[in-house]
Design a protein around this motif. Structure first.
Motif, short mmCIF file in Angstrom:
data_model
loop_
_atom_site.label_atom_id
_atom_site.label_comp_id
_atom_site.label_asym_id
_atom_site.label_seq_id
_atom_site.Cartn_x
_atom_site.Cartn_y
_atom_site.Cartn_z
N SER A 133 15.68 6.92 8.19
CA SER A 133 14.31 6.57 8.56
C SER A 133 13.37 7.74 8.36
O SER A 133 12.22 7.59 7.94
N ARG A 134 13.86 8.93 8.65
CA ARG A 134 13.07 10.15 8.47
C ARG A 134 12.74 10.36 7.00
O ARG A 134 11.60 10.67 6.64
N ALA A 135 13.74 10.19 6.13
CA ALA A 135 13.54 10.37 4.69
C ALA A 135 12.59 9.30 4.15
O ALA A 135 11.71 9.59 3.32
N GLN A 180 19.78 4.13 -0.86
CA GLN A 180 20.11 5.53 -0.75
C GLN A 180 19.76 6.30 -2.03
O GLN A 180 19.18 7.38 -1.99
N ALA A 181 20.10 5.70 -3.16
CA ALA A 181 19.78 6.34 -4.44
C ALA A 181 18.27 6.48 -4.61
O ALA A 181 17.77 7.50 -5.09
N ALA A 182 17.53 5.44 -4.22
CA ALA A 182 16.08 5.47 -4.35
C ALA A 182 15.47 6.57 -3.49
O ALA A 182 14.60 7.32 -3.94
N LEU A 183 15.92 6.68 -2.25
CA LEU A 183 15.39 7.71 -1.36
C LEU A 183 15.62 9.11 -1.93
O LEU A 183 14.73 9.97 -1.87
N GLU A 184 16.80 9.32 -2.46
CA GLU A 184 17.11 10.63 -3.03
C GLU A 184 16.23 10.94 -4.23
O GLU A 184 15.72 12.06 -4.38
N LEU A 185 16.01 9.94 -5.08
CA LEU A 185 15.16 10.15 -6.25
C LEU A 185 13.69 10.29 -5.86
O LEU A 185 12.97 11.12 -6.42
N PHE A 186 13.24 9.48 -4.92
CA PHE A 186 11.86 9.58 -4.47
C PHE A 186 11.58 10.97 -3.90
O PHE A 186 10.51 11.54 -4.10
N ALA A 187 12.56 11.51 -3.18
CA ALA A 187 12.39 12.82 -2.53
C ALA A 187 12.37 13.95 -3.55
O ALA A 187 11.62 14.92 -3.39
N THR A 188 13.16 13.83 -4.59
CA THR A 188 13.27 14.93 -5.56
C THR A 188 12.29 14.80 -6.72
O THR A 188 11.78 15.81 -7.22
N ARG A 189 11.99 13.56 -7.13
CA ARG A 189 11.14 13.35 -8.30
C ARG A 189 9.77 12.80 -7.96
O ARG A 189 8.84 12.91 -8.76
N GLY A 190 9.67 12.15 -6.80
CA GLY A 190 8.43 11.50 -6.44
C GLY A 190 8.52 10.00 -6.65
O GLY A 190 9.22 9.54 -7.56
N PHE A 191 7.81 9.23 -5.84
CA PHE A 191 7.87 7.77 -5.93
C PHE A 191 7.35 7.26 -7.27
O PHE A 191 7.99 6.44 -7.92
N GLU A 192 6.20 7.74 -7.68
CA GLU A 192 5.58 7.24 -8.91
C GLU A 192 6.40 7.58 -10.15
O GLU A 192 6.40 6.84 -11.13
N GLN A 193 7.10 8.69 -10.12
CA GLN A 193 7.84 9.16 -11.29
C GLN A 193 9.22 8.51 -11.43
O GLN A 193 9.90 8.69 -12.43
N THR A 194 9.64 7.77 -10.43
CA THR A 194 10.97 7.17 -10.43
C THR A 194 10.90 5.71 -10.87
O THR A 194 10.04 4.96 -10.41
N THR A 195 11.81 5.30 -11.74
CA THR A 195 11.83 3.91 -12.22
C THR A 195 12.99 3.14 -11.59
O THR A 195 13.95 3.74 -11.09
N VAL A 216 8.68 9.77 2.33
CA VAL A 216 8.23 9.21 1.06
C VAL A 216 6.93 8.43 1.25
O VAL A 216 5.97 8.57 0.48
N ILE A 217 6.86 7.62 2.30
CA ILE A 217 5.68 6.81 2.58
C ILE A 217 4.46 7.68 2.85
O ILE A 217 3.35 7.41 2.37
N ASP A 218 4.66 8.76 3.59
CA ASP A 218 3.55 9.64 3.96
C ASP A 218 2.90 10.31 2.76
O ASP A 218 1.77 10.78 2.84
#
Length: 202
Positions: free
Chosen positions: A102-104, A14-29, A108-110
């Motif tokens: 699943s939508r969130a 859940q934390a990862a999805l929220e960060l990926f959505a707001t910061r981007g996948f590549e920018q999140t550690t 991120v994947i798209d």
């Protein structure tokens, strides 16, 4: 201590999805994901090999659901009916309350080509597992491959519809509809070939 609390994988996801959505996948550690979940980086790597795997954590369970559906089909079921059983079993892995997650995840994947490639690899793995399970039931190689690939295509199309905004139908219902359309198309093709053969013979 926090790292031993139950539900750590779900909290990290859940934390990862929220960060990926707001910061981007590549920018999140991984460390940022762990901190956002109130856990340690060591705990993160105890559950996931890297941040990408946070998005694919349920793959093994999904494979098991598909295979269980194949194995539970009646002994005299046709390959396409066995696939229908597998799709029903897999749909149980996605209850309506999981739709927003699943939508969130798909969003991120798209937005990331490497994640899209990983998702395609997951679908290919599902098709291989279903084909192997069909062969174990005595279905010949070609029929098993065709049925499995068709089933996973149906699943992918149904899943894409299921996560659409404002969609209310269950994944099971959508998958049954998509599979029905496939059966109708193949039936029309068979009828067309039969008609053409009759004209040729005539």
């Amino acid at each position: 201590m926090a790292r031993w609390e139950p539900g750590a994988p779900q909290r990290l996801q859940q934390a990862a999805l929220e960060l990926f959505a707001t910061r981007g996948f590549e920018q999140t550690t991984a460390m940022e994901i762990a901190q956002s979940a109130g856990l340690t980086e060591r705990t993160f790597f105890r559950h996931f090999s890297d941040k990408r795997e946070v998005l694919f954590h349920g793959q093994r369970v999904l494979v098991e659901a598909f295979v269980a559906g194949v194995e539970s089909a009646p002994p005299d079921a046709s390959p396409i009916d066995i696939v229908a059983s597998a799709l029903r079993s897999a749909a149980s892995f996605f209850p309506d309350e999981r739709r927003s997650h699943s939508r969130a995840r798909q969003s991120v994947i798209d937005q990331n080509s490497a994640l899209q490639e990983r998702e395609q690899h997951k679908l290919a793995g599902l098709a291989t597992a279903v084909a192997d399970a069909l062969r174990a039931r005595g279905v010949d190689d070609l029929a098993a491959a065709l049925a499995a690939e068709s089933g996973i295509t149906v699943f992918a199309l149904a899943f894409a519809q299921w996560i659409r905004e404002h969609e209310q139908r269950s994944l099971d219902e959508i998958a049954a509809e998509v599979l029905g359309e496939l059966v109708t198309l193949t039936g029309k093709a068979t009828a067309h070939r039969a008609t053409s053969a009759e004209r040729t013979d005539g």
